[in-house]
Design an enzyme around this catalytic site. Structure first.
Site, PDB file in Angstrom:
ATOM      1  N   TYR A 153      38.788 -18.153  50.153  1.00 50.65           N
ATOM      2  CA  TYR A 153      39.463 -17.097  50.927  1.00 50.65           C
ATOM      3  C   TYR A 153      39.845 -15.949  49.992  1.00 50.65           C
ATOM      4  O   TYR A 153      39.617 -14.778  50.290  1.00 50.65           O
ATOM      5  CB  TYR A 153      40.704 -17.684  51.598  1.00 50.65           C
ATOM      6  CG  TYR A 153      41.494 -16.730  52.464  1.00 50.65           C
ATOM      7  CD1 TYR A 153      41.095 -16.439  53.768  1.00 50.65           C
ATOM      8  CD2 TYR A 153      42.660 -16.117  51.990  1.00 50.65           C
ATOM      9  CE1 TYR A 153      41.832 -15.576  54.568  1.00 50.65           C
ATOM     10  CE2 TYR A 153      43.400 -15.259  52.784  1.00 50.65           C
ATOM     11  CZ  TYR A 153      42.986 -14.992  54.077  1.00 50.65           C
ATOM     12  OH  TYR A 153      43.717 -14.127  54.861  1.00 50.65           O
TER      13      TYR A 153
HETATM   14  N1  LIG Z   1      47.970 -14.876  59.315  1.00 57.23           N
HETATM   15  C1  LIG Z   1      48.166 -14.606  58.036  1.00 57.23           C
HETATM   16  O1  LIG Z   1      49.021 -15.214  57.362  1.00 57.23           O
HETATM   17  C2  LIG Z   1      47.362 -13.543  57.361  1.00 57.23           C
HETATM   18  C3  LIG Z   1      47.789 -13.043  56.106  1.00 57.23           C
HETATM   19  C4  LIG Z   1      47.044 -12.077  55.472  1.00 57.23           C
HETATM   20  C5  LIG Z   1      45.884 -11.601  56.057  1.00 57.23           C
HETATM   21  N2  LIG Z   1      45.492 -12.095  57.266  1.00 57.23           N
HETATM   22  C6  LIG Z   1      44.242 -11.601  57.827  1.00 57.23           C
HETATM   23  O2  LIG Z   1      44.520 -10.961  59.059  1.00 57.23           O
HETATM   24  C7  LIG Z   1      43.390 -11.111  59.932  1.00 57.23           C
HETATM   25  C8  LIG Z   1      43.845 -11.637  61.270  1.00 57.23           C
HETATM   26  O3  LIG Z   1      44.512 -12.866  61.051  1.00 57.23           O
HETATM   27  P1  LIG Z   1      45.368 -13.592  62.192  1.00 57.23           P
HETATM   28  O4  LIG Z   1      46.481 -14.271  61.508  1.00 57.23           O
HETATM   29  O5  LIG Z   1      45.641 -12.677  63.318  1.00 57.23           O
HETATM   30  O6  LIG Z   1      44.326 -14.722  62.602  1.00 57.23           O
HETATM   31  P2  LIG Z   1      43.886 -15.329  64.000  1.00 57.23           P
HETATM   32  O7  LIG Z   1      43.209 -16.609  63.683  1.00 57.23           O
HETATM   33  O8  LIG Z   1      45.039 -15.362  64.960  1.00 57.23           O
HETATM   34  O9  LIG Z   1      42.836 -14.263  64.533  1.00 57.23           O
HETATM   35  C9  LIG Z   1      41.556 -14.153  63.989  1.00 57.23           C
HETATM   36  C10 LIG Z   1      40.604 -13.772  65.106  1.00 57.23           C
HETATM   37  O10 LIG Z   1      39.293 -13.657  64.521  1.00 57.23           O
HETATM   38  C11 LIG Z   1      38.369 -14.251  65.405  1.00 57.23           C
HETATM   39  N3  LIG Z   1      37.187 -14.694  64.685  1.00 57.23           N
HETATM   40  C12 LIG Z   1      37.105 -15.679  63.767  1.00 57.23           C
HETATM   41  N4  LIG Z   1      35.845 -15.850  63.378  1.00 57.23           N
HETATM   42  C13 LIG Z   1      35.100 -14.954  64.047  1.00 57.23           C
HETATM   43  C14 LIG Z   1      33.714 -14.653  64.091  1.00 57.23           C
HETATM   44  N5  LIG Z   1      32.826 -15.340  63.366  1.00 57.23           N
HETATM   45  N6  LIG Z   1      33.285 -13.654  64.909  1.00 57.23           N
HETATM   46  C15 LIG Z   1      34.184 -12.968  65.661  1.00 57.23           C
HETATM   47  N7  LIG Z   1      35.492 -13.233  65.692  1.00 57.23           N
HETATM   48  C16 LIG Z   1      35.952 -14.201  64.890  1.00 57.23           C
HETATM   49  C17 LIG Z   1      39.131 -15.438  66.012  1.00 57.23           C
HETATM   50  O11 LIG Z   1      38.541 -15.914  67.228  1.00 57.23           O
HETATM   51  C18 LIG Z   1      40.509 -14.833  66.218  1.00 57.23           C
HETATM   52  O12 LIG Z   1      40.628 -14.227  67.492  1.00 57.23           O
HETATM   53  C19 LIG Z   1      42.412 -12.032  59.192  1.00 57.23           C
HETATM   54  O13 LIG Z   1      41.421 -11.259  58.552  1.00 57.23           O
HETATM   55  C20 LIG Z   1      43.275 -12.706  58.155  1.00 57.23           C
HETATM   56  O14 LIG Z   1      42.544 -13.129  57.032  1.00 57.23           O
HETATM   57  C21 LIG Z   1      46.205 -13.036  57.932  1.00 57.23           C
END
Ligand SMILES: NC(=O)c1ccc[n+]([C@@H]2O[C@H](COP(=O)([O-])OP(=O)(O)OC[C@H]3O[C@@H](n4cnc5c(N)ncnc54)[C@H](O)[C@@H]3O)[C@@H](O)[C@H]2O)c1
Length: 268
Positions: A153
């Site tokens: 990641y």
């Molecule tokens: N949640 C955290 O702690 C956090 C921290 C830092 C960064 N982020 C980043 O923020 C972004 C959103 O995270 P989140 O917490 O809302 O996650 P989440 O899991 O709630 O949402 C991610 C979304 O991406 C979609 N997705 C996954 N794989 C996919 C694919 N192959 N094709 C199309 N859609 C796909 C999922 O269906 C989901 O709707 C991500 O890039 C994550 O890495 C999250």
């Protein structure tokens, strides 16, 4: 960028901060296009938010180049002009590297790092032709600091940060009116990182999403959420030896144990 009357494409917009950003954009009178692999999630978002304004969804697996290209063509055929692209879809495996399958490694790198480039490659030509556009890439604080159970990641997010911020510089060098914002949030309470324990407060999704939208409205270049994470890590890495920084990040900030009890979101 003023988002009113703009068309915003949000990948991963069916859940978490992507879904909240969709609502925040609709509240600001932008038109929203959601790309997500989860059709049920897309249907729910549209059902919940269509009262706020115009929102459409496309089911897509962003790890598949043909699907990216064909779905972008559909967007063009449906006469949507993407003004703002938010590359937000992402996944985490949350295991030691030695426990990753080759599929885990490839999927993480492709979804988190390669897909934002491939999706941008579909929409950037139109933005360049119009000399107007905005690309916002959701990276992570995991792209600033090494961390056990996050190696792949971290690799994907370091990669995303390097590409995203270089693209920003390219647009500037080419004198194009296209802004690029790179966002590096700390853990957010969306479910993606369930089980994580942290000395540094875990972010609330609504507040984190609002910070991202405001970053777009204010043409910010590169921000961590909270802001001090960027300065603390970059400054600490610059002045401390690796051993001293390990001690600081591990024992004072408590970073290296955050993933110990990681479960991630329970599969539905
Ligand atoms: N949640 C955290 O702690 C956090 C921290 C830092 C960064 N982020 C980043 O923020 C972004 C959103 O995270 P989140 O917490 O809302 O996650 P989440 O899991 O709630 O949402 C991610 C979304 O991406 C979609 N997705 C996954 N794989 C996919 C694919 N192959 N094709 C199309 N859609 C796909 C999922 O269906 C989901 O709707 C991500 O890039 C994550 O890495 C999250």
């Amino acid at each position: 960028m003023k988002v009113e009357n703009k068309t915003v494409l949000i990948t991963g917009g069916a859940s978490g901060i992507g879904k909240i950003m969709a609502r925040l954009m609709l509240e600001r009178k932008a038109k929203v296009i959601v790309w997500d692999i989860n059709q049920e999630g897309i249907d729910k978002v549209i059902e919940e938010f269509s009262g706020f304004g115009t929102i459409v969804g496309y089911k897509i697996d962003v790890s598949n180049l043909e699907e990216i290209q064909s779905t972008a063509q559909k967007v063009f055929r449906h006469n949507h002009t993407v003004d703002i692209l938010i590359n937000n879809a992402g996944i985490i495996v949350g295991k030691y590297f030695s426990e990753h399958s080759t599929t885990d490694i490839l999927k993480t790198m492709v979804i988190n790092a390669t897909a934002p480039m491939l999706i941008t490659a579909e929409f950037l030509p139109q933005m360049l032709a119009r000399n107007s556009g905005y690309i916002c890439n959701i990276a992570s604080s995991g792209g600033l600091i090494s961390n056990p159970k996050m190696s792949v990641y971290a690799a994907s997010k370091w990669s995303l940060i390097g590409w995203s911020d270089s693209l920003r510089l390219e647009m500037k060098q080419l004198k194009k009116n296209i802004n690029v914002t790179t966002i590096m949030p700390y853990y957010i309470n969306t479910g993606m990182f369930d089980g994580v324990k942290s000395k540094i407060p875990i972010l609330e999704p609504e507040a984190a999403s609002l910070t991202i939208i405001q970053a777009i409205e204010n043409n910010r270049k590169l921000i961590s959420i909270p802001g001090y994470i960027y300065n603390l890590t970059r400054f600490g890495q610059a002045i401390f030896s690796v051993g001293l920084f390990d001690w600081f990040a591990g024992n004072v900030m408590g970073i290296y144990d955050t993933m110990t009890d990681f479960t991630g979101r329970k599969k539905i």
